[in-house]
Enzyme design. Structure first.
Site, short mmCIF file in Angstrom:
data_model
loop_
_atom_site.label_atom_id
_atom_site.label_comp_id
_atom_site.label_asym_id
_atom_site.label_seq_id
_atom_site.Cartn_x
_atom_site.Cartn_y
_atom_site.Cartn_z
N HIS A 186 -11.19 70.73 50.04
CA HIS A 186 -10.50 69.46 49.81
C HIS A 186 -10.90 68.41 50.84
CE1 HIS A 186 -7.08 71.43 47.35
NE2 HIS A 186 -8.18 71.27 46.67
N GLU A 428 -28.93 80.41 31.94
CA GLU A 428 -28.69 80.66 33.36
C GLU A 428 -28.89 82.13 33.73
OE1 GLU A 428 -24.61 79.76 34.42
OE2 GLU A 428 -23.86 80.42 32.49
N ASP A 452 -26.86 79.64 38.72
CA ASP A 452 -26.91 81.06 38.40
C ASP A 452 -28.33 81.54 38.14
OD1 ASP A 452 -24.36 82.27 38.61
OD2 ASP A 452 -23.68 81.12 36.88
N CYS A 499 -27.85 71.39 34.23
CA CYS A 499 -26.57 71.02 34.83
C CYS A 499 -26.31 71.72 36.16
CB CYS A 499 -25.42 71.27 33.85
SG CYS A 499 -25.31 72.98 33.32
#
Ligand code: PEP
Ligand code: MG
Length: 566
Positions: A186, A428, A452, A499
């Site tokens: 965060h 992937e 991946d 992606c």
């Protein structure tokens, strides 16, 4: 010079302000009046929710809705029936509220931090943040808030929690340094949203640095220089100017098409994790969504989202993106990404285990719900469905069969949907790469998941430091795989995108142009930079580079060659 994790780009030069942790020690008392103690706890929860809502409102203004949502998530956490039940159970056993809150939060922190999954680990930080706030309320201590730090401050803290940063004035903060947190924590998300340079995970930062000391923060390189010499100061002042100038220059790419130097048009879209992130894509000038990781909808709750909840989420993204393409990946859960209510068995090799499409095809009801929600939402925009972790043709065939069955159901129920919805495949795994020719005949599109694909091709567990040196998309094995996948897609006229993180790598871009990649899906904040990097190369120039690179034998040679040109 100190080195750690660069989490938010940019260079900050300022004076250290160390945020000290509060003393939350308490005396564990035995309680006589249980009712009163429960009331005291409930009052603290109520005050927490009120404060947090106010803080979220402020954060919405200074950062964005997404960051405010992190705080709203804390409210859900505090209201969680299991957590509340456990705390009240301990109070009923005569423990004081402080002790009950501390014990239960500790239990959650231990559970969440024992996994390898970044996101689950992050939830441990969330619980710790919530605990601090509740304890402050119970002990009557004022919580740290860094809203009013003076201009030119570099904030140094063990961790930077969303509640601490609410209301922060970004023009006053030159940089952020923390002892914990990675690129996806965060603190990192907040720093990036606020465009404040940040270096995280700098061990013992609060001891090494001292209040008032001058410090340089290089958030791209992950470097901190304390008490810099004159020469370093002038070097980094120049670097900062250059960075700010480049950032300004990127603005000229806003609203433009994504074209190579010789005018070949490609698509440049964004990756998102939550429906609201789609606003980020729009703000960053993305041309659509190339990957919506739907697993986030399934986390932080005690049962799977209903069809209605999912429908609302997918429809929201479709509407935000108007007619632009929105690729929604079906649930990629399992393996190391545990969701307690899914009752996954602990596995020896989670990355080779029961995850993604494998899990979904064996949990048909759950998958049916998701696919039906997706089809219904497809009536509201340009939604496409993407199947993760495919390794054989049957998986795609089975998903397509389920989709046609659901289409018939929707017809019978008179519910509208896009009858021509596209169904694509994430490439992937090495298996998918090797049968890319077969998959390209059946899939409406490909999206290469280099995160991946690199791991599986190189047999590298990313969390294992001893082998992480092998994790690179510049390894000849990975580059050959990427080239092969694109070639197979082209042979069938199947659009092919990427992606994984590599899609935004400036050194990889000329190779991707040469191979003929149609779509680049990147973190929204990288959209403009990627558009610029794509515009730097003509196809002929890219081909020349690719020809040399693909003849080289090692990653080292490849990186060396590329870094001389880029
Ligand atoms: C990938 O594997 O490249 C990818 C984009 O998916 P994730 O990072 O969610 O596994
Ligand atoms: Mg993946």
């Amino acid at each position: 010079m100190l080195s750690a994790t660069g989490a938010s780009k940019g260079i900050g030069i300022g004076k250290v302000l160390i945020i000290k942790e509060q003393d939350l020690s308490f005396e564990a008392k035995t309680i006589e009046n249980i009712e009163e103690e429960i009331k005291r706890y409930k009052n603290a929860v109520e005050a927490f929710c009120k404060n947090t809502e106010e803080a979220a409102e402020k954060l919405k203004e200074s950062a964005s809705e997404k960051e405010a949502e992190i705080l709203m998530g804390h409210i859900l956490m505090v209201k969680d029936p299991y957590m509340n039940g456990e705390i009240e159970r301990l109070i009923n056993l005569n423990q004081c509220a402080e002790s009950a809150v501390d014990t239960v939060c500790d239990m959650f922190i231990t559970i969440f931090s024992s996994t390898d999954d970044e996101l689950t680990k992050q939830r441990a930080t969330d619980v710790a943040d919530v605990r601090t706030s509740l304890m402050c309320l119970l002990l009557g201590i004022e919580e740290i808030n860094i809203a009013n730090v003076p201009k030119g401050t570099v904030i140094v803290a063990k961790d930077l929690t969303p509640s601490m940063t609410a209301g922060i004035k970004k023009e006053n903060v030159e940089g952020i340094i923390t002892e914990t947190g990675g690129k996806t924590s965060h603190s990192a998300i907040l720093a990036r949203a606020l465009e404040i340079p940040a270096v995280l995970s700098l061990e013992n930062a609060c001891e090494i640095l001292s209040d008032g000391e001058q410090v340089i923060v290089d958030g791209a390189e992950g470097i901190v220089i304390n008490s810099p010499e004159e020469s370093q100061l002038s070097e980094y002042t120049q670097k900062r100017e250059k960075y700010l100038k480049e950032k300004e220059e990127l603005k000229k790419y806003i609203g433009k098409e994504t074209l190579t130097k010789d005018g070949i048009k490609v698509e440049l879209v964004g990756n998102i994790g939550k429906p609201d992130d789609a606003n980020n894509v729009v703000d960053c000038d993305g041309e659509g969504v190339g990957l919506f990781r739907t697993e986030f909808l399934f986390m932080d709750r005690d049962k799977a989202p209903t069809e209605e909840e999912q429908f609302d989420a997918y429809k929201k993204v479709a509407l935000i993106m108007k007619e632009k393409p929105v690729i929604i990946r079906t649930l990629d859960i399992g393996g190391d990404k545990d969701i307690p209510y899914m009752h996954l068995e602990k596995e020896e090799n989670p990355f080779l285990g029961f995850r993604a499409v494998r899990y979904c095809l064996r949990n048909r009801e759950l998958y049916h719900t998701q696919l039906k929600a997706l089809l219904r939402a497809s009536a509201f925009g340009n939604i496409k469905i993407m199947v993760p972790l495919v390794t054989c043709l049957n998986e795609l065939t089975e998903v397509k069969e389920m989709i046609s069955q659901i289409k018939s159901e929707l017809d019978n129920e008179n519910i509208s949907y896009n009858k021509n919805i596209e169904v694509g495949v994430m490439i992937e795994t090495p298996a998918a790469s090797l049968i890319a020719d077969l998959l390209a005949k059946e899939a409406d599109f490909f999206s290469i998941g280099t995160n991946d694909l690199t791991g599986y091709t190189m047999c590298v567990d990313r969390g294992n430091k001893n082998v992480s040196y092998l994790y690179s998309p510049f390894e000849p094995a990975v580059l050959r795989s990427i080239e092969h996948i694109i070639k197979c897609a082209k042979a069938e006229n199947t659009p092919v995108g990427m992606c994984g993180e590599a899609a935004a790598d400036p050194m990889l871009i000329p190779l991707l142009i040469s191979f003929g990649l149609d779509e680049y899906s990147v973190t929204p904040s990288s959209v403009l930079e990627t558009r610029k990097n794509i515009s730097n190369w003509s196809k002929a120039e890219a081909d020349k580079i690719a020809q040399t690179v693909m003849s080289l034998k090692t990653k080292e040679e490849i990186i060396e060659h590329l870094s001389t040109i880029i």
